[in-house]
Scaffold this motif. Structure first.
Motif, PDB file in Angstrom:
ATOM      1  N   GLY A  40      44.576  81.417  73.669  1.00 14.30           N
ATOM      2  CA  GLY A  40      43.461  80.510  73.901  1.00 14.30           C
ATOM      3  C   GLY A  40      43.334  79.465  72.812  1.00 14.30           C
ATOM      4  O   GLY A  40      44.269  79.223  72.045  1.00 14.30           O
ATOM      5  N   VAL A  41      42.176  78.849  72.747  1.00 13.12           N
ATOM      6  CA  VAL A  41      41.932  77.729  71.837  1.00 13.12           C
ATOM      7  C   VAL A  41      40.688  78.024  71.006  1.00 13.12           C
ATOM      8  O   VAL A  41      39.687  78.534  71.530  1.00 13.12           O
ATOM      9  CB  VAL A  41      41.736  76.423  72.632  1.00 13.12           C
ATOM     10  CG1 VAL A  41      41.330  75.280  71.715  1.00 13.12           C
ATOM     11  CG2 VAL A  41      43.020  76.058  73.372  1.00 13.12           C
ATOM     12  N   LEU A  78      41.158  73.629  76.561  1.00  9.23           N
ATOM     13  CA  LEU A  78      41.709  74.784  77.265  1.00  9.23           C
ATOM     14  C   LEU A  78      41.862  74.499  78.751  1.00  9.23           C
ATOM     15  O   LEU A  78      42.827  74.960  79.388  1.00  9.23           O
ATOM     16  CB  LEU A  78      40.828  76.014  77.048  1.00  9.23           C
ATOM     17  CG  LEU A  78      41.379  77.319  77.644  1.00  9.23           C
ATOM     18  CD1 LEU A  78      42.752  77.640  77.066  1.00  9.23           C
ATOM     19  CD2 LEU A  78      40.424  78.474  77.429  1.00  9.23           C
ATOM     20  N   SER A  79      40.943  73.741  79.327  1.00  9.83           N
ATOM     21  CA  SER A  79      41.060  73.382  80.744  1.00  9.83           C
ATOM     22  C   SER A  79      42.344  72.603  81.003  1.00  9.83           C
ATOM     23  O   SER A  79      43.056  72.859  81.983  1.00  9.83           O
ATOM     24  CB  SER A  79      39.844  72.559  81.166  1.00  9.83           C
ATOM     25  OG  SER A  79      39.971  72.129  82.511  1.00  9.83           O
ATOM     26  N   MET A  80      42.673  71.639  80.113  1.00 15.60           N
ATOM     27  CA  MET A  80      43.928  70.886  80.264  1.00 15.60           C
ATOM     28  C   MET A  80      45.131  71.816  80.162  1.00 15.60           C
ATOM     29  O   MET A  80      46.106  71.688  80.923  1.00 15.60           O
ATOM     30  CB  MET A  80      44.034  69.827  79.166  1.00 15.60           C
ATOM     31  CG  MET A  80      42.963  68.794  79.131  1.00 15.60           C
ATOM     32  SD  MET A  80      43.192  67.785  77.642  1.00 15.60           S
ATOM     33  CE  MET A  80      41.511  67.225  77.380  1.00 15.60           C
ATOM     34  N   ILE A  81      45.079  72.730  79.208  1.00 13.42           N
ATOM     35  CA  ILE A  81      46.198  73.640  78.988  1.00 13.42           C
ATOM     36  C   ILE A  81      46.402  74.543  80.201  1.00 13.42           C
ATOM     37  O   ILE A  81      47.533  74.738  80.675  1.00 13.42           O
ATOM     38  CB  ILE A  81      45.966  74.455  77.707  1.00 13.42           C
ATOM     39  CG1 ILE A  81      46.083  73.544  76.483  1.00 13.42           C
ATOM     40  CG2 ILE A  81      46.932  75.619  77.608  1.00 13.42           C
ATOM     41  CD1 ILE A  81      45.642  74.192  75.184  1.00 13.42           C
ATOM     42  N   ALA A  91      49.455  76.134  84.873  1.00  9.02           N
ATOM     43  CA  ALA A  91      49.396  76.495  86.289  1.00  9.02           C
ATOM     44  C   ALA A  91      50.336  75.631  87.120  1.00  9.02           C
ATOM     45  O   ALA A  91      51.059  76.133  87.994  1.00  9.02           O
ATOM     46  CB  ALA A  91      47.963  76.364  86.797  1.00  9.02           C
ATOM     47  N   THR A  92      50.367  74.344  86.845  1.00  8.98           N
ATOM     48  CA  THR A  92      51.256  73.445  87.582  1.00  8.98           C
ATOM     49  C   THR A  92      52.718  73.734  87.255  1.00  8.98           C
ATOM     50  O   THR A  92      53.564  73.815  88.149  1.00  8.98           O
ATOM     51  CB  THR A  92      50.925  71.983  87.246  1.00  8.98           C
ATOM     52  OG1 THR A  92      49.564  71.713  87.596  1.00  8.98           O
ATOM     53  CG2 THR A  92      51.841  71.032  88.005  1.00  8.98           C
ATOM     54  N   GLY A  93      53.008  73.900  85.971  1.00  8.80           N
ATOM     55  CA  GLY A  93      54.390  74.119  85.565  1.00  8.80           C
ATOM     56  C   GLY A  93      54.961  75.437  86.035  1.00  8.80           C
ATOM     57  O   GLY A  93      56.158  75.535  86.339  1.00  8.80           O
ATOM     58  N   ARG A  94      54.136  76.471  86.112  1.00  6.48           N
ATOM     59  CA  ARG A  94      54.622  77.802  86.475  1.00  6.48           C
ATOM     60  C   ARG A  94      54.255  78.192  87.898  1.00  6.48           C
ATOM     61  O   ARG A  94      54.513  79.325  88.314  1.00  6.48           O
ATOM     62  CB  ARG A  94      54.065  78.851  85.504  1.00  6.48           C
ATOM     63  CG  ARG A  94      54.377  78.582  84.049  1.00  6.48           C
ATOM     64  CD  ARG A  94      55.868  78.437  83.803  1.00  6.48           C
ATOM     65  NE  ARG A  94      56.602  79.646  84.169  1.00  6.48           N
ATOM     66  CZ  ARG A  94      57.917  79.727  84.219  1.00  6.48           C
ATOM     67  NH1 ARG A  94      58.655  78.652  83.949  1.00  6.48           N
ATOM     68  NH2 ARG A  94      58.506  80.855  84.550  1.00  6.48           N
ATOM     69  N   ALA A  95      53.650  77.286  88.654  1.00  7.45           N
ATOM     70  CA  ALA A  95      53.272  77.547  90.057  1.00  7.45           C
ATOM     71  C   ALA A  95      52.386  78.791  90.164  1.00  7.45           C
ATOM     72  O   ALA A  95      52.619  79.690  90.988  1.00  7.45           O
ATOM     73  CB  ALA A  95      54.518  77.685  90.932  1.00  7.45           C
ATOM     74  N   LEU A  96      51.376  78.831  89.321  1.00 13.32           N
ATOM     75  CA  LEU A  96      50.427  79.935  89.316  1.00 13.32           C
ATOM     76  C   LEU A  96      49.022  79.392  89.544  1.00 13.32           C
ATOM     77  O   LEU A  96      48.715  78.260  89.149  1.00 13.32           O
ATOM     78  CB  LEU A  96      50.466  80.675  87.975  1.00 13.32           C
ATOM     79  CG  LEU A  96      51.747  81.446  87.628  1.00 13.32           C
ATOM     80  CD1 LEU A  96      51.700  81.893  86.173  1.00 13.32           C
ATOM     81  CD2 LEU A  96      51.914  82.647  88.553  1.00 13.32           C
ATOM     82  N   PRO A  97      48.121  80.168  90.140  1.00 12.00           N
ATOM     83  CA  PRO A  97      46.733  79.714  90.272  1.00 12.00           C
ATOM     84  C   PRO A  97      46.079  79.606  88.895  1.00 12.00           C
ATOM     85  O   PRO A  97      46.332  80.451  88.018  1.00 12.00           O
ATOM     86  CB  PRO A  97      46.073  80.828  91.108  1.00 12.00           C
ATOM     87  CG  PRO A  97      47.199  81.572  91.746  1.00 12.00           C
ATOM     88  CD  PRO A  97      48.354  81.469  90.798  1.00 12.00           C
ATOM     89  N   ARG A 131      44.220  81.862  83.467  1.00 12.34           N
ATOM     90  CA  ARG A 131      43.106  82.213  82.570  1.00 12.34           C
ATOM     91  C   ARG A 131      43.088  83.720  82.296  1.00 12.34           C
ATOM     92  O   ARG A 131      42.866  84.160  81.159  1.00 12.34           O
ATOM     93  CB  ARG A 131      41.789  81.759  83.181  1.00 12.34           C
ATOM     94  CG  ARG A 131      40.555  82.102  82.334  1.00 12.34           C
ATOM     95  CD  ARG A 131      40.654  81.448  80.971  1.00 12.34           C
ATOM     96  NE  ARG A 131      39.696  81.951  80.029  1.00 12.34           N
ATOM     97  CZ  ARG A 131      38.663  81.246  79.554  1.00 12.34           C
ATOM     98  NH1 ARG A 131      38.464  80.008  79.971  1.00 12.34           N
ATOM     99  NH2 ARG A 131      37.848  81.764  78.681  1.00 12.34           N
ATOM    100  N   GLU A 132      43.342  84.537  83.322  1.00 15.67           N
ATOM    101  CA  GLU A 132      43.389  85.987  83.129  1.00 15.67           C
ATOM    102  C   GLU A 132      44.491  86.378  82.138  1.00 15.67           C
ATOM    103  O   GLU A 132      44.291  87.248  81.282  1.00 15.67           O
ATOM    104  CB  GLU A 132      43.637  86.683  84.475  1.00 15.67           C
ATOM    105  CG  GLU A 132      42.480  86.613  85.448  1.00 15.67           C
ATOM    106  CD  GLU A 132      42.847  87.215  86.795  1.00 15.67           C
ATOM    107  OE1 GLU A 132      43.976  87.750  86.922  1.00 15.67           O
ATOM    108  OE2 GLU A 132      42.020  87.148  87.722  1.00 15.67           O
ATOM    109  N   LEU A 133      45.653  85.724  82.277  1.00 11.66           N
ATOM    110  CA  LEU A 133      46.773  86.047  81.396  1.00 11.66           C
ATOM    111  C   LEU A 133      46.482  85.634  79.957  1.00 11.66           C
ATOM    112  O   LEU A 133      46.851  86.339  79.009  1.00 11.66           O
ATOM    113  CB  LEU A 133      48.043  85.366  81.905  1.00 11.66           C
ATOM    114  CG  LEU A 133      48.588  85.913  83.230  1.00 11.66           C
ATOM    115  CD1 LEU A 133      49.670  85.002  83.783  1.00 11.66           C
ATOM    116  CD2 LEU A 133      49.125  87.330  83.035  1.00 11.66           C
ATOM    117  N   ILE A 134      45.818  84.490  79.773  1.00  9.31           N
ATOM    118  CA  ILE A 134      45.439  84.062  78.428  1.00  9.31           C
ATOM    119  C   ILE A 134      44.458  85.059  77.812  1.00  9.31           C
ATOM    120  O   ILE A 134      44.566  85.427  76.635  1.00  9.31           O
ATOM    121  CB  ILE A 134      44.844  82.642  78.465  1.00  9.31           C
ATOM    122  CG1 ILE A 134      45.954  81.614  78.708  1.00  9.31           C
ATOM    123  CG2 ILE A 134      44.098  82.322  77.171  1.00  9.31           C
ATOM    124  CD1 ILE A 134      45.464  80.196  78.876  1.00  9.31           C
TER     125      ILE A 134
END
Length: 644
Positions: A142-143, A197-200, A205-211, A216-219
């Protein structure tokens, strides 16, 4: 067989022919934070020669995007303190490289062994494949921003801070006068963290094709082991350096077979080619910086045969690139490579004057990476931006990792302001004051006598408190500077005074939030700023502009004395003689209390005319240092720490 036989000569010709078509694997070192701007001091420039620069990285990737041979990129990534905005600019360049047909591999020994890997991993998420060493961890936790509060320590020392600010969000003095966050301070810092954090999350999500919710859960569950990161889809492969390099070279060979003609026999000979690049099994390995240098040399060596009427068409084909890096200070460049970069008023104004007189220049891109500083110096630079604009040519400001307070002030004369989403900007406000060390001096038994002429001659003395009349003078100064700042922002941004005041009050915004509030026109990096400048100059699609960096940093410009203040060499820091040195410390906040207290105790009598400092206070900087005033000047962004 004897050396020099026709057969060996033919084999050498085949090898040379093969090298022309061998695929290139580009290497990019992202384990160090790239440099921003151009070092003005010759020694600093020499020391920085082997350090990567942000502009060289972006330009190298742009060149590789149009080269079928250089369609494979491998980057080694590690936590290095890189600001979010800088990571975003590199991400954009990698995504552009991929969009042009390239394939990008990211490799890390660890994305932070137990944390601190959020921004490095965010950068890696722009690549096609992410590799992590088997023992490595993914510490994308996180940040956070941490702020120290020194009030109790200063009270124990007997040091009192007497300061004022405009307005509640200009919280640089809070470090010294508060014991914890004020509501405004916490709100502003919290918004920067939330926005960042929202930008990150969106980028990952876009780069890894994840929701985004899953990211956020993984972070929130990080740090993760390599196996956990791979299972979650954050990492593609677990492997060591030799394995990821083997995969990148295999891809390069496969991609190169369809792009190159058959080179004949003896093409897979390992070793080093004439350019110094390593060759392995028909693949050339090159650092991106080396690849760019070779490209520039080839470009410069191409014969140019002007067509009829070309002399006229060659005019206005240059974009002047003017770098403003570091705290904004009065004066001209100094000679100390240890002081760090500073944005000096004399150098920047000379650069804009030189660009304005150059008929080849069609537009200017003003690259700003500064936390602010001197109010006067900022306004002088802003004025020269407007004067260049008055010649009928556009100015586009490109904001780097930070362009706040005085660093925002200098941008107000531009046609367009471009910021990265994570750029820290705004901080439209002012603060000032001093620290009083009288109680500390009493504790150690030191007494001072003073002789002065003038009602306010001792106003900045740290050995006495402000009188009511002196405090009123400080408040008048803060009101005057704030009102002027807001008025000029309103004029430059087409807003009313009240509209600006609502988003000002000393508050720092991310680039995304600043755009929503009218302080920034567009989100993007240096490349986008150049595109906009070319469009504004009326030349889109006509041809490719050349970039001319000002102030000129060549050896001749650094060595020869300027003939006048209008000479282009004036911006290189060589006036008629040597100038004052920049201050040794130009950081956010007030001057170090311990240093200032020592100066107060041991500095002896002074006439407040010491030229050993320049800083944001010009010839009064020595007095400012002794009084505990912010060395960078009254328009300095509050120190908010580094996102981690």
């Amino acid at each position: 067989m004897a050396e020099g036989t026709p057969r060996q000569a033919l084999a050498s010709i085949h090898r040379l022919y093969a090298r022309r078509f061998e695929p290139i694997v580009l290497e990019l070192d992202l384990t160090v934070d790239p440099l921003e701007g151009i070092p003005a001091d010759p020694l600093a420039a020499a020391l920085a020669r082997r350090q990567p620069t942000l502009r060289a990285m972006v330009d190298g990737l742009r060149r590789a995007g149009s080269d079928d041979r250089a369609s494979t990129l491998i980057a080694r990534i590690a936590p290095c303190g890189m600001p979010l905005a800088r990571a975003q600019e590199i991400r954009d360049a990698v995504l552009t490289f991929r969009a042009a047909g390239g394939r990008a591999f990211a490799y890390a020994d660890a994305f932070g062994e137990f944390g601190g890997g959020t921004i490095p991993y965010y950068l890696a998420s722009a690549f096609d494949e992410i590799w992590l060493a088997p023992p490595g961890e993914l510490g994308a936790t996180g940040v956070a921003l941490e702020t120290p509060f020194l009030r109790d320590a200063l009270d124990r020392l007997g040091i009192e801070i007497q300061a004022g600010q405009r307005h509640e969000y200009k919280n640089a003095v809070n470090t010294f006068v508060e014991r914890d966050f004020t509501d405004a301070h916490r709100e502003a810092s919290g918004r920067i963290v939330t926005s960042s954090l929202s930008m990150i999350i969106d980028g990952i999500a876009t780069g890894r094709a994840l929701p985004p919710d899953r990211v956020r859960e993984l972070i929130d569950s990080a740090p993760l082991s390599g196996a956990q990161a791979r299972e979650a889809g954050l990492v593609d492969r677990l492997g060591y350096r030799d394995e990821v390099y083997a995969a990148a070279k295999a891809h390069a060979r496969q991609a190169g077979t369809s792009a190159a003609p058959s080179p004949g026999p003896s093409t897979a000979e390992s070793g080093a080619d004439e350019s110094g690049a390593d060759r392995d099994d028909g693949v050339t390995l090159q650092y991106l910086s080396h690849y760019r240098r070779v490209s520039l040399r080839r470009e410069a060596s191409r014969p140019r045969v002007p067509a009829l009427g070309a002399a006229r068409s060659e005019r206005r084909r240059v974009i002047a690139v003017i770098h403003g890096t570091g705290p904004v200070v009065l004066g001209h460049p100094g000679r100390s490579p240890l002081a760090g970069p500073v944005m000096t008023a004399d150098a920047l104004t000379a650069a804009f004057r030189a660009a304005g007189r150059d008929d080849d220049v069609a537009a200017a891109v003003f690259r700003v990476d500064s936390p602010g500083g001197s109010y006067v110096a900022s306004d002088l630079i802003r004025r020269e931006v407007e004067r260049f604009q008055a010649t009928g040519r556009p100015v586009v400001v490109s904001m780097g990792s930070v362009a706040a307070s005085g660093g925002y002030f200098v941008a107000l004369g531009a046609d367009v302001i471009v910021a990265n989403p994570g750029t820290l900007t705004g901080s439209i406000g002012v603060f000032g004051g001093k620290q009083v060390v009288r109680a500390l001096l009493d504790k150690v038994g030191v007494r001072f006598g003073a002789v002065a002429e003038g009602e306010n001659a001792l106003m900045t003395s740290p050995r006495r408190a402000f009188s009511p009349a002196e405090r009123e003078k400080l408040e008048e100064f803060l009101d005057r500077v704030y009102d002027d700042f807001v008025t000029k922002v309103a004029a430059g941004r087409g807003m009313s005074f009240q509209e600006v005041h609502e988003v000002a009050r000393g508050r720092v915004w991310t680039g995304t939030d600043a755009r929503e509030r009218g302080l920034v026109d567009e989100l993007g990096g240096f490349s986008r700023a150049c595109e906009l400048a070319w469009e504004k100059a009326g030349r889109p699609g006509a041809d490719t502009p050349r970039l001319r960096v000002l102030p000129r940093s060549g050896l001749v410009d650094r060595v020869r004395s300027a003939r006048s203040s209008e000479d282009a060499a004036a911006g290189a820091g060589v006036m008629g003689g040597m100038g004052a040195r920049p201050a040794g410390s130009l950081v956010g906040g007030l001057a170090s209390s311990a240093v200032s207290a020592a100066a107060a105790v041991f500095g002896g009598p002074a006439l407040f005319a010491d030229t050993a400092f320049t800083g944001g206070w010009g010839p009064l900087a020595a007095a400012a240092a002794r009084a505990g005033l912010p060395l960078g000047g009254p328009l300095l962004m509050p120190p908010i720490g580094r996102l981690s």
